[in-house]
Design an enzyme around this catalytic site. Structure first.
Site, short mmCIF file in Angstrom:
data_model
loop_
_atom_site.label_atom_id
_atom_site.label_comp_id
_atom_site.label_asym_id
_atom_site.label_seq_id
_atom_site.Cartn_x
_atom_site.Cartn_y
_atom_site.Cartn_z
N HIS A 268 -11.56 -5.85 8.65
CA HIS A 268 -12.18 -5.62 7.34
C HIS A 268 -13.45 -4.78 7.48
CE1 HIS A 268 -9.63 -9.12 6.55
NE2 HIS A 268 -9.70 -8.82 5.26
N GLU B 83 0.81 -1.22 0.00
CA GLU B 83 0.00 0.00 0.00
C GLU B 83 0.84 1.27 0.00
OE1 GLU B 83 -2.61 -3.30 1.28
OE2 GLU B 83 -0.58 -2.67 1.86
#
Length: 659
Positions: free
Chosen positions: A465, A398
């Site tokens: 999540h 990322e």
């Protein structure tokens, strides 16, 4: 030290000497000014000048270099006016950062230099982004980026080299191995013997050079640059050197053994090269004096001009405005009345597809987004239409991919970076809040990057999540944040975010992907960033919310027919629509701020405080808030529903109305 001039002319040899001498003489002057209190800090590159000079001199003027603390020679070799450099060191407006950042923490596209930030590692990925943009534009260019042996311990080093290797990016990664990261010696930084050992692990070439030998550095980099222009790929260069002064002057060098200092003093790059040129009769003492005199005059003239400039006068309006690249959004209306029922997920896909058609310079990057179409299938079929150059699968990295977005922006390309889940943005947090957000403020470089953030709970996905993390970015000037609650806004706000040249964090709620359908325009259109929307009108209270909160508020109010409420969908969180908030507060006099994020530190706290300060006389009750529990997001559905605020919302509304 052995110098091999090969077939290089006397002119090149003398030019390299003068290039070496310039940063040395400037540094000697800066150290005096530091002791006199005329500059605030100095990171000395004395002893390491041959690396900066040898790396910069063979590159083309329009090839980007990304230097570090000890690379003054990059700036002088690129012929930046000394008055501007000295003004930069003194925090004056004619420097490159308008007094907002110091030393070499700046960039300049005029000279094709992108300076570091204090976190050291992030600029490696920015170099990848510049190189990727060069490749996409079919420009045969090399990009060179510096790091230190200490900075190479950061994860950004691995991510940048790995992506460059996988994508065959023409980047020359130069590790200045000076034996210490501040005071920590190499044997406490890493176990391997040489950085060249790392090259094979990444599948790239690696070479070790004497970083104090300017001819060796120059010759090596010249050949590598010529090679990667023709055959794009990354190369790792380890330049062995030593730092003869402290990490910065206040640090000192007491931690360095005396014999080590004495050993490296004998390898001084300037003294040894000068002695070689004298011996070879390329230079004589008279020429050296002449060169020194000319440099001294340049330094004094530059200082005189920098000293004559006043310190900047602060303007609050200017400071705030400069956090963002100038941009006045012109809302794009659809060209026809054509509408179709589309799910939230389809609206996002539409926005991406039509933006790719509108902006040929736009690239989308993320994990599994190419042939697989992303874990939520939003980019399914994109590769067949737009090709793998523009729809790019990325490694799990990322930080690197966000940094690549900034590098591409430097080359005037747009990018959308998908976080597979908003939770994973933590691995790229530094790039967003310190690089993207501050870039325009620091040196006028916009970051034309949209970060897509699949967010939210309600799907039993557990703590990693399901997080709502918009408040992390809400605190960061320089970013914009949008959070659509419905398909029409999902498309319009995404297209607007891509159009905007500033960094935009785009939150999209996973629960809404396939559970919400709406009639939306087939044509390309945009929604105004910073403008809230009143989605329901009422008299008894105002519910100010966004995302899933809009749907919870509507559902709960339908179960309470005896009451009616204004439901204001913020849509944009940074900036947020203060005018619309004030209007609904004045209308109902009772306010509930609702969001899915945890209560403590959530955006609702800031909005509540603003209402209390600016609309107090219109209130008939305290501003109340409802939000998720101050816990992590639990996995089990009963626990998750208890965590979310929906079940507590009806009682909170009653408490507010009855106050």
């Amino acid at each position: 030290m052995h110098f091999d001039r090969k077939n290089y002319s006397d002119k090149i040899l003398i030019d390299l000497y003068e290039a070496l001498l310039r940063p040395r003489m400037i540094e000697e002057k800066m150290l005096i000014l530091l002791r006199q209190g005329k500059i605030s800090k100095w990171f000395s590159g004395i002893g390491q000048e041959a690396i900066s000079i040898g790396c910069t001199y063979p590159l083309q003027d329009d090839e980007y270099i990304l230097p570090m603390h000890r690379n003054l020679g990059v700036f002088t070799t690129r012929k930046i006016p000394y008055s501007r450099l000295f003004a930069q060191f003194q925090g004056k407006l004619s420097g490159f950062s308008n007094g907002r950042d110091r030393s070499f923490h700046f960039g300049t596209n005029d000279y094709h230099i992108v300076g570091m930030i204090s976190h050291l590692g992030p600029q490696l990925a920015v170099a990848d982004g510049i190189a990727l943009a060069n490749m996409l534009k079919k420009e045969k260019k090399a990009t060179l980026v510096f790091t230190g042996d200490g900075g190479a311990s950061e994860g950004d080093f691995h991510e940048a080299l790995n992506v460059a290797a996988v994508w065959d990016l023409p980047v020359i990664f130069v590790v200045e191995n000076n034996g210490y990261g501040l005071s920590t010696p190499s044997n406490e930084q890493f176990k391997f013997k040489s950085f060249v050992d790392k090259g094979p692990g990444y599948g790239i070439d690696a070479v070790k050079i004497d970083g104090n030998n300017v001819l060796e550095v120059y010759d090596t980099i010249r050949q590598l640059a010529e090679n990667v222009r023709k055959n794009p790929r990354p190369v790792l260069v380890e330049a062995m050197t030593f730092r003869m002064r402290g990490h910065e002057e206040a640090s000192g060098t007491k931690y360095v053994p005396t014999e080590l200092m004495e050993k490296w003093a004998k390898k001084d790059p300037l003294q040894n090269y000068e002695a070689y040129l004298l011996k070879e009769k390329v230079l004589d003492e008279a020429t050296i004096k002449k060169i020194r005199k000319a440099i001294q005059n340049d330094i004094e003239r530059g200082l005189e001009k920098a000293y004559a400039e006043e310190m900047p006068k602060a303007s609050t309006a200017t400071e705030i405005a400069d956090m963002y690249a100038p941009f006045e959004q012109k809302v794009v209306q659809p060209q026809s009345e054509g509408k179709n029922k589309k799910r939230y997920v389809d609206a996002i896909s539409d926005g991406l597809k039509q933006s790719l058609e509108k902006y040929p310079e736009l690239v989308i990057m993320g994990q599994d987004i190419a042939e697989y179409g992303g874990v939520f299938k939003i980019t399914e079929g994109f590769v067949e239409t737009f090709g793998k150059e523009r729809i790019r699968n990325t490694p799990l990295c990322e930080s690197a991919i966000i940094g690549i977005g900034l590098g591409m922006s430097i080359k005037k390309q747009k990018s959308v970076v998908e976080m597979q889940f908003a939770d994973f943005v933590t691995c790229g947090f530094n790039q967003i809040v310190n690089n993207l957000a501050k870039s325009h403020y620091r040196w006028g470089q916009n970051a034309d990057v949209v970060v897509r953030m699949p967010t939210g709970a309600g799907v039993a996905a557990g703590p990693f999540h399901s997080q709502s993390n918009e408040a992390w970015f809400f605190h960061t000037p320089g970013l914009k944040i949008v959070y659509p609650s419905n398909p029409a806004d999902a498309k319009g706000l995404l297209c607007a975010a891509i159009e905007d040249p500033n960094p935009v964090i785009y939150f999209e709620h996973k629960f809404l992907y396939r559970s919400l359908t709406d009639d939306i325009h087939d044509d390309y259109y945009t929604t105004e960033i910073g403008k809230a929307k009143l989605v329901a009108a009422g008299e008894n209270l105002s519910i100010i919310t966004y995302g899933m909160g809009v749907h919870w508020a509507r559902e709960v109010m339908e179960s309470m027919p005896e009451l009616s409420a204004d439901i204001l969908d913020l849509r944009s969180l940074l900036p947020w629509d203060k005018e619309a908030v004030a209007e609904t507060v004045k209308k109902t006099s009772r306010v509930l701020v609702l969001h899915e994020d945890c209560m403590t530190g959530g955006i609702g706290g800031e909005i509540s405080a603003w209402i209390s300060e600016h609309c107090f006389e219109h209130l008939d009750a305290p501003v109340m808030r409802e939000a998720s529990l101050d816990t992590a997001v639990p996995f089990s559905p009963p626990l998750e529903q208890n965590f979310l605020p929906k079940g507590r919302l009806q009682q909170k509304i009653k408490d507010l109305v009855e106050f």
